[in-house]
Design a protein around this motif. Structure first.
Motif, PDB file in Angstrom:
ATOM      1  N   HIS A 163       1.280   5.746 -15.759  1.00 49.73           N
ATOM      2  CA  HIS A 163       0.503   6.987 -15.835  1.00 49.73           C
ATOM      3  C   HIS A 163      -0.866   6.751 -15.214  1.00 49.73           C
ATOM      4  O   HIS A 163      -1.557   5.789 -15.533  1.00 49.73           O
ATOM      5  N   ASP A 164      -1.218   7.636 -14.308  1.00 50.35           N
ATOM      6  CA  ASP A 164      -2.506   7.595 -13.618  1.00 50.35           C
ATOM      7  C   ASP A 164      -3.419   8.603 -14.294  1.00 50.35           C
ATOM      8  O   ASP A 164      -3.289   9.809 -14.073  1.00 50.35           O
ATOM      9  N   ASP A 165      -4.365   8.116 -15.099  1.00 50.92           N
ATOM     10  CA  ASP A 165      -5.223   9.011 -15.874  1.00 50.92           C
ATOM     11  C   ASP A 165      -6.502   9.399 -15.143  1.00 50.92           C
ATOM     12  O   ASP A 165      -7.422   9.956 -15.748  1.00 50.92           O
TER      13      ASP A 165
ATOM     14  N   ARG B   6      -0.451   2.184 -18.266  1.00 53.70           N
ATOM     15  CA  ARG B   6      -1.542   2.703 -17.436  1.00 53.70           C
ATOM     16  C   ARG B   6      -1.700   1.996 -16.098  1.00 53.70           C
ATOM     17  O   ARG B   6      -1.819   2.655 -15.057  1.00 53.70           O
ATOM     18  N   ASN B   7      -1.751   0.667 -16.086  1.00 58.18           N
ATOM     19  CA  ASN B   7      -2.151  -0.040 -14.882  1.00 58.18           C
ATOM     20  C   ASN B   7      -1.012  -0.838 -14.267  1.00 58.18           C
ATOM     21  O   ASN B   7      -0.503  -1.769 -14.889  1.00 58.18           O
ATOM     22  N   PRO B   8      -0.606  -0.513 -13.044  1.00 59.50           N
ATOM     23  CA  PRO B   8       0.415  -1.320 -12.374  1.00 59.50           C
ATOM     24  C   PRO B   8      -0.135  -2.713 -12.054  1.00 59.50           C
ATOM     25  O   PRO B   8      -1.265  -2.850 -11.575  1.00 59.50           O
TER      26      PRO B   8
ATOM     27  N   SER C  42      -9.147   8.812  -8.215  1.00 55.43           N
ATOM     28  CA  SER C  42      -9.016   7.414  -7.785  1.00 55.43           C
ATOM     29  C   SER C  42      -7.543   7.042  -7.754  1.00 55.43           C
ATOM     30  O   SER C  42      -7.109   6.090  -8.385  1.00 55.43           O
ATOM     31  N   THR C  43      -6.798   7.818  -6.992  1.00 54.01           N
ATOM     32  CA  THR C  43      -5.339   7.671  -6.929  1.00 54.01           C
ATOM     33  C   THR C  43      -4.863   7.024  -5.640  1.00 54.01           C
ATOM     34  O   THR C  43      -4.124   6.047  -5.659  1.00 54.01           O
ATOM     35  N   MET C  44      -5.288   7.534  -4.516  1.00 60.38           N
ATOM     36  CA  MET C  44      -4.662   7.202  -3.243  1.00 60.38           C
ATOM     37  C   MET C  44      -5.081   5.820  -2.725  1.00 60.38           C
ATOM     38  O   MET C  44      -6.110   5.279  -3.117  1.00 60.38           O
TER      39      MET C  44
ATOM     40  N   GLY D 190       0.481  11.116 -16.137  1.00 63.35           N
ATOM     41  CA  GLY D 190      -0.951  10.865 -16.154  1.00 63.35           C
ATOM     42  C   GLY D 190      -1.764  12.089 -16.489  1.00 63.35           C
ATOM     43  O   GLY D 190      -1.296  13.022 -17.146  1.00 63.35           O
ATOM     44  N   GLU D 191      -3.007  12.080 -16.009  1.00 66.19           N
ATOM     45  CA  GLU D 191      -3.935  13.174 -16.274  1.00 66.19           C
ATOM     46  C   GLU D 191      -4.710  13.513 -15.003  1.00 66.19           C
ATOM     47  O   GLU D 191      -5.277  12.626 -14.354  1.00 66.19           O
TER      48      GLU D 191
END
Length: 512
Positions: A236-238, A222-224, A243-245, A273-274
């Motif tokens: 994966h960006d859920d 999940r978290n880089p 809250s992506t960019m 992700g989701e």
């Protein structure tokens, strides 16, 4: 798994140096007409929750389904497992020609705990909580407990031994830790409250377990961060498109990617992700979505540009469905995820002599990401009825064509035994999942003559003893385009040396 980073080197034999140093196309190559990205392709696009939509009535194109599993559904003791429930789910999804993206969890708010009972009986400390409407239903374990750590080591090893490389599985997320297996325990993160996350040592141990257990199947976390950035895993960006960019806030998904030095990992390891659930109903509408969080993106295209995501969970598209006004934008968004292959030209000789012939194909990846598995391209000959009468799996790998790159492939096909006559030559990237959809190309001739195959051209197989038309049955020829003779002779010499070495030299590196 080995992932190719460069394809064949036979392009030396297929091009000539033109005046001024430019590279000119060789004669005999036929351009292939482009088209839009197909409605669905394997291992990419939008994905529903398995078992929570009606496959009979759903009309949104897709190739995968998402499944959660509690650890106690399969783990019955420190080293004992019952895979019945897991197998049944994989089989059910595969029966629809779909691959599975999956995650195991210990703690899922509002669901009964996924912690195996033998760990509870052994004294594992668990912590009730009410956040996320949980009201004490699930509990958060002490992830640093030695018995739990040993159990997770054992489970991940057993899962990989049994399922790594299984064609039913597209992506495995390294869950198990945190709420929903998402590797966070916010608000219990040490900021004024206890920190329920495992130690860095435990986190790294679990990630290394996944890396060791899954050398073939794609892994995501999940978290880089700087701990996992050096590891051969994707992300994966859920909370995609919310809250992506990259932002001034410093904690968005891409903020973390930048801080971890992981912004280019997508070129080798997948991003999934989701689509944030609150945005799923409205982000493809003309009105858009309200801002539900300070600093929220509300930007699907911008989030995709920065992440290079290949697939996203978007259950709204399947359970509720988009209106006729919104569906075209939703379909285009799904198609924009991941790879997109377009064949630009093919070499199919007009006449084929007895014994062997040369076939060539040039492929561009116009998508935002690579294809992460080494699936080969096959060449087939169709007779006048459209039946496949000769099929050859080449050593061309579709994973050789990086995002934004073009690769030229050439191979020799044995035509021994083919009766004299006219044949249609087609190509396909087959799915190793029985009944799974093949990779389709963004070309007008995709599925033109037979479903799942790209038509390259037609050829006539000459009768035994008949000579083919000169220049049509052998390797593609060098084109004299004004280059000086010495340049062409030097190139020809290089081609000869390549031929003696086997013509095709694959340059690959180990992913893991």
């Amino acid at each position: 798994m080995m992932r190719a980073v460069a394809a064949v080197t036979t392009s030396l034999a297929l091009t000539a140096v033109a005046a001024g140093g430019a590279v000119a196309a060789t004669p005999g190559w036929t351009p292939l007409t482009p088209a839009e990205e197909p409605a669905a392709n394997p291992l990419k696009g939008f994905v529903p929750f398995a078992g929570q939509y009606d496959p009979a009535t759903n009309t949104f194109p897709h190739s995968m389904e998402w499944a959660y599993f509690p650890l106690d559904a399969v783990m019955t003791g420190p080293d004992t497992f019952d895979w019945t429930v897991f197998e049944a789910s994989l089989a059910d999804i595969a029966s629809r020609g779909h691959q599975t993206a999956l995650r195991f969890y210990l703690d899922y708010p509002t669901r009964e705990s996924g912690i195996p009972q033998f760990l509870i009986d052994g004294g594992l400390e668990v912590r009730p909580y009410d956040e996320f409407n949980n009201n004490g239903v699930s509990v958060s374990p002490d992830y640093d407990d030695p018995n739990l750590r040993a159990a997770l080591d054992s489970f991940v090893a057993a899962l990989g031994e049994r399922y790594d490389g299984d064609p039913r599985i597209g992506y495995v997320q390294a869950g198990l830790v945190g709420f929903w297996g998402e590797w966070h325990t916010w608000p219990y993160n040490g900021d004024g409250r206890p920190n329920w996350m495992p130690s860095d040592e435990t986190q790294l141990d679990i990630l290394q377990d996944f890396v060791a257990a899954f050398p073939t199947t794609e892994i995501q976390v999940r978290n880089p961060n700087t701990m996992n950035a050096p590891l051969p895993i994707g992300y994966h960006d859920d909370s995609f498109a919310l809250s992506t960019m990259i932002s001034p806030l410093g904690w968005h998904f891409m903020d973390n990617m930048v801080a971890a030095g992981a912004t280019e990992k997508w070129q080798q390891y997948s991003i999934g992700g989701e689509l944030r659930p609150e945005l799923q109903p409205c982000i493809f509408s003309a009105a858009g979505c309200p801002v539900i969080e300070e600093g929220g993106d509300n930007d699907f295209a911008g989030s995709l540009e920065q992440t290079h995501a290949t697939w996203l969970l978007n259950h709204y598209a399947f359970q509720t469905g988009y209106s006729e006004a919104d569906k075209p934008a939703a379909l285009a968004a799904a198609q924009s995820l991941g790879y997109s292959f377009r064949a630009t030209e093919a070499w199919v000789p007009a006449t084929t002599g007895a014994g062997a012939t040369t076939i060539g194909l040039t492929v561009s990846n116009i998508g935002v990401a690579p294809f992460y598995y080494d699936w080969p391209i096959s060449i087939a000959y169709l007779d006048a009825t459209g039946a496949v009468v000769r099929s050859v799996e080449t050593d061309w790998l579709i994973s050789d064509v990086a995002s934004g790159a073009t690769e030229q492939f050439v191979t020799t096909v044995d035509t021994t035994g083919l009766p004299a006559g006219d044949y249609t030559v087609v190509a396909q990237v087959a799915n190793p999942l029985p009944g799974g959809m093949p990779v389709r190309f963004a070309n007008a001739s995709q599925d033109a003559d037979v479903d799942g195959w790209l038509t390259l051209g037609v050829t006539t197989v000459a009768a035994a003893g008949a000579a083919p038309v000169p220049g049509t049955a052998g390797a593609p020829e060098l084109a004299a385009t004004g280059a000086d003779v010495s340049t062409l002779l030097g190139l020809a010499a290089a081609v000869t040396l390549l031929g003696l070495a086997g013509v095709v030299a694959e340059r690959r590196v180990a992913r893991r």
